[in-house]
Design a protein around this motif. Sequence first.
Motif, PDB file in Angstrom:
ATOM      1  N   SER A   1       0.864  -1.186   0.000  1.00 33.97           N
ATOM      2  CA  SER A   1       0.000   0.000   0.000  1.00 33.97           C
ATOM      3  C   SER A   1       0.899   1.235   0.000  1.00 33.97           C
ATOM      4  CB  SER A   1      -0.885   0.001   1.251  1.00 33.97           C
ATOM      5  OG  SER A   1      -0.093   0.244   2.409  1.00 33.97           O
ATOM      6  N   PRO A   2       0.353   2.409  -0.340  1.00 31.16           N
ATOM      7  CA  PRO A   2       1.175   3.631  -0.293  1.00 31.16           C
ATOM      8  C   PRO A   2       1.805   3.869   1.085  1.00 31.16           C
ATOM      9  CG  PRO A   2      -0.856   4.052  -1.479  1.00 31.16           C
ATOM     10  CD  PRO A   2      -0.978   2.671  -0.921  1.00 31.16           C
ATOM     11  N   PHE A   3       1.039   3.599   2.132  1.00 29.26           N
ATOM     12  CA  PHE A   3       1.569   3.786   3.489  1.00 29.26           C
ATOM     13  C   PHE A   3       2.730   2.838   3.748  1.00 29.26           C
ATOM     14  CE2 PHE A   3       1.889   2.966   7.996  1.00 29.26           C
ATOM     15  CZ  PHE A   3       1.714   4.210   8.583  1.00 29.26           C
ATOM     16  N   GLU A   4       2.561   1.580   3.386  1.00 29.88           N
ATOM     17  CA  GLU A   4       3.614   0.588   3.626  1.00 29.88           C
ATOM     18  C   GLU A   4       4.883   0.914   2.846  1.00 29.88           C
ATOM     19  OE1 GLU A   4       0.645  -3.241   4.440  1.00 29.88           O
ATOM     20  OE2 GLU A   4       1.331  -2.752   2.409  1.00 29.88           O
ATOM     21  N   LEU A   5       4.714   1.374   1.605  1.00 31.37           N
ATOM     22  CA  LEU A   5       5.874   1.748   0.797  1.00 31.37           C
ATOM     23  C   LEU A   5       6.616   2.918   1.436  1.00 31.37           C
ATOM     24  CD1 LEU A   5       7.578   1.480  -1.760  1.00 31.37           C
ATOM     25  CD2 LEU A   5       5.932   2.987  -2.921  1.00 31.37           C
ATOM     26  N   LEU A   6       5.861   3.916   1.917  1.00 30.97           N
ATOM     27  CA  LEU A   6       6.480   5.072   2.548  1.00 30.97           C
ATOM     28  C   LEU A   6       7.189   4.670   3.846  1.00 30.97           C
ATOM     29  CD1 LEU A   6       6.626   8.060   1.756  1.00 30.97           C
ATOM     30  CD2 LEU A   6       4.692   8.500   3.295  1.00 30.97           C
ATOM     31  N   PHE A   7       6.560   3.769   4.611  1.00 36.10           N
ATOM     32  CA  PHE A   7       7.189   3.307   5.852  1.00 36.10           C
ATOM     33  C   PHE A   7       8.529   2.629   5.560  1.00 36.10           C
ATOM     34  CE2 PHE A   7       7.998  -0.361   8.609  1.00 36.10           C
ATOM     35  CZ  PHE A   7       8.227   0.289   9.817  1.00 36.10           C
ATOM     36  N   CYS A   8       8.569   1.813   4.509  1.00 38.89           N
ATOM     37  CA  CYS A   8       9.819   1.133   4.160  1.00 38.89           C
ATOM     38  C   CYS A   8      10.915   2.141   3.799  1.00 38.89           C
ATOM     39  CB  CYS A   8       9.595   0.168   2.999  1.00 38.89           C
ATOM     40  SG  CYS A   8       8.591  -1.277   3.442  1.00 38.89           S
ATOM     41  N   LEU A   9      10.525   3.229   3.148  1.00 41.26           N
ATOM     42  CA  LEU A   9      11.504   4.267   2.810  1.00 41.26           C
ATOM     43  C   LEU A   9      12.026   4.970   4.070  1.00 41.26           C
ATOM     44  CD1 LEU A   9       9.764   5.893  -0.298  1.00 41.26           C
ATOM     45  CD2 LEU A   9      11.774   4.411  -0.308  1.00 41.26           C
ATOM     46  N   TYR A  10      11.159   5.093   5.060  1.00 38.27           N
ATOM     47  CA  TYR A  10      11.517   5.792   6.296  1.00 38.27           C
ATOM     48  C   TYR A  10      12.118   4.872   7.355  1.00 38.27           C
ATOM     49  CZ  TYR A  10       8.464   9.591   4.599  1.00 38.27           C
ATOM     50  OH  TYR A  10       7.872  10.598   3.866  1.00 38.27           O
ATOM     51  N   TYR A  11      12.050   3.569   7.145  1.00 34.91           N
ATOM     52  CA  TYR A  11      12.367   2.609   8.195  1.00 34.91           C
ATOM     53  C   TYR A  11      13.741   2.841   8.823  1.00 34.91           C
ATOM     54  CZ  TYR A  11      13.928  -1.694  10.408  1.00 34.91           C
ATOM     55  OH  TYR A  11      14.454  -2.601  11.308  1.00 34.91           O
ATOM     56  N   ASN A  12      14.753   3.048   8.018  1.00 35.58           N
ATOM     57  CA  ASN A  12      16.108   3.150   8.566  1.00 35.58           C
ATOM     58  C   ASN A  12      16.249   4.345   9.506  1.00 35.58           C
ATOM     59  OD1 ASN A  12      18.958   2.168   8.541  1.00 35.58           O
ATOM     60  ND2 ASN A  12      19.348   4.208   7.730  1.00 35.58           N
ATOM     61  N   ASP A  13      15.620   5.466   9.150  1.00 40.45           N
ATOM     62  CA  ASP A  13      15.676   6.643  10.028  1.00 40.45           C
ATOM     63  C   ASP A  13      14.955   6.382  11.346  1.00 40.45           C
ATOM     64  OD1 ASP A  13      17.135   8.496   8.393  1.00 40.45           O
ATOM     65  OD2 ASP A  13      15.378   8.712   7.137  1.00 40.45           O
ATOM     66  N   ILE A  14      13.820   5.682  11.276  1.00 37.24           N
ATOM     67  CA  ILE A  14      13.085   5.353  12.503  1.00 37.24           C
ATOM     68  C   ILE A  14      13.910   4.411  13.371  1.00 37.24           C
ATOM     69  CG2 ILE A  14      10.978   4.311  13.436  1.00 37.24           C
ATOM     70  CD1 ILE A  14       9.611   4.995  10.742  1.00 37.24           C
ATOM     71  N   PHE A  15      14.502   3.410  12.732  1.00 39.17           N
ATOM     72  CA  PHE A  15      15.311   2.424  13.462  1.00 39.17           C
ATOM     73  C   PHE A  15      16.508   3.093  14.147  1.00 39.17           C
ATOM     74  CE2 PHE A  15      19.005  -0.400  13.467  1.00 39.17           C
ATOM     75  CZ  PHE A  15      18.528  -1.468  14.229  1.00 39.17           C
ATOM     76  N   GLN A  16      17.191   3.978  13.433  1.00 34.49           N
ATOM     77  CA  GLN A  16      18.368   4.644  14.002  1.00 34.49           C
ATOM     78  C   GLN A  16      17.986   5.563  15.162  1.00 34.49           C
ATOM     79  OE1 GLN A  16      21.469   3.961  13.412  1.00 34.49           O
ATOM     80  NE2 GLN A  16      21.044   2.535  11.734  1.00 34.49           N
ATOM     81  N   ALA A  17      16.860   6.257  15.037  1.00 34.89           N
ATOM     82  CA  ALA A  17      16.403   7.138  16.120  1.00 34.89           C
ATOM     83  C   ALA A  17      16.079   6.331  17.369  1.00 34.89           C
ATOM     84  CB  ALA A  17      15.182   7.933  15.669  1.00 34.89           C
ATOM     85  N   LEU A  18      15.419   5.189  17.172  1.00 33.86           N
ATOM     86  CA  LEU A  18      15.062   4.324  18.299  1.00 33.86           C
ATOM     87  C   LEU A  18      16.319   3.742  18.952  1.00 33.86           C
ATOM     88  CD1 LEU A  18      12.485   3.409  19.689  1.00 33.86           C
ATOM     89  CD2 LEU A  18      12.384   1.464  18.117  1.00 33.86           C
ATOM     90  N   LYS A  19      17.278   3.351  18.134  1.00 42.20           N
ATOM     91  CA  LYS A  19      18.537   2.818  18.646  1.00 42.20           C
ATOM     92  C   LYS A  19      19.298   3.871  19.440  1.00 42.20           C
ATOM     93  CE  LYS A  19      22.907   0.776  17.023  1.00 42.20           C
ATOM     94  NZ  LYS A  19      23.684   0.378  15.813  1.00 42.20           N
ATOM     95  N   PHE A  20      19.346   5.083  18.920  1.00 41.33           N
ATOM     96  CA  PHE A  20      20.031   6.185  19.607  1.00 41.33           C
ATOM     97  C   PHE A  20      19.375   6.456  20.956  1.00 41.33           C
ATOM     98  CE2 PHE A  20      20.616  10.616  20.717  1.00 41.33           C
ATOM     99  CZ  PHE A  20      21.951  10.862  20.423  1.00 41.33           C
TER     100      PHE A  20
END
Length: 355
Positions: free
Chosen positions: A163-182
């Motif tokens: 879906s459009p939302f899922e595609l956008l989430f995949c594009l953003y995933y790395n930034d979300i993951f890095q923020a959570l890790k930090f």
Amino acid sequence: MNTQNRLQQFAPILQNYSVQPHFIEDFGKVQRVYSDKGVFALKKIPIHQGTEFIKNVHFLYQKGFNRIVPIYPTIDGRYAVLDKKYLYYLMPWLPNEEKENRSKRHEQLFRELARLHTLSVSEVKINKEEKEQHYEESLHHLETQNEFIEGFIDECETRWYMSPFELLFCLYYNDIFQALKFSRNKMKDWYEQTKEDEKARAVIIHGKISTEHFLFDERGYGYFSNFENSRKGSPIHDLLPFLSRSLNTYPKKQEDYINWFYTYFKYFPLKDEEMLLFLSYLAHPGPILRTVEQYHKAEKKNERKFVQQLQRDYWLLKNTEYIVMRIEEIERQKKQAQAEAQAQAQAQAQNGAQS
């Protein structure tokens, strides 16, 4: 409510100040009172907020902090008048004219906030067991959020058509993951540094700092208003809400915010452990995680609305990321300069002893 009804309602309250109202304008929680003694602001607050509010204002007055919009005492010396379920208090009506540019206005706000925190700072005892429990629960929550986004991206990537939302989430995933890790790493560093501490700093926090609650008089002096949410707490509890509201905009380099915060740090520096906790909370990608969780749980998904919200949350994430990285860089440079200065001083001392 018409003008006559307002006069009838508030005239008995204003009698406690020996003020005779001629005309009253309604501004929601605040009434603008034109009277025989000038123009005033009459504000009401729920009674359950009143005790703490009055106590904090009185304490700050005693400490010499005069940058709260003055609260006039009644004839018999009270700071507020009880009427049904509300407390009413009277202040001057400040013109609040824009005499300074945006940056100067914020600099004065943060300078006065630092002075407020400095005058009210104290040490409070910490229960080590409760602190450990809070840390473990927070860490578990962060781990659960990490597992969720990992599971959700796996789910998205197994689909033939996202879906459009899922595609956008995949594009953003790395930034979300890095923020959570930090955020998780800073939380761990904070706990390791403070787990044996039995005390922490507490200040009187304003509760909702903004330029809307920092008013200027005719001389250009700024005063805090809307002090009803004041309470004892960590100084970061004033800084974090300000950023979460202010950075919720389109992506841009927010260098002004760095200048404002270091105006504050100049007068009230955060301790190392406070800075670690501040950065952990600031970096945490809470809004975007909540949007993804809501999308995942929704039975009927409005793709357009969810995509728009995800986009706005990502802008907030990137704006926050810039602030976090700039503060990290500045603090690292400060520590490096301090270490170099200390090493240089030690070398000079050794050379002096040898000669």
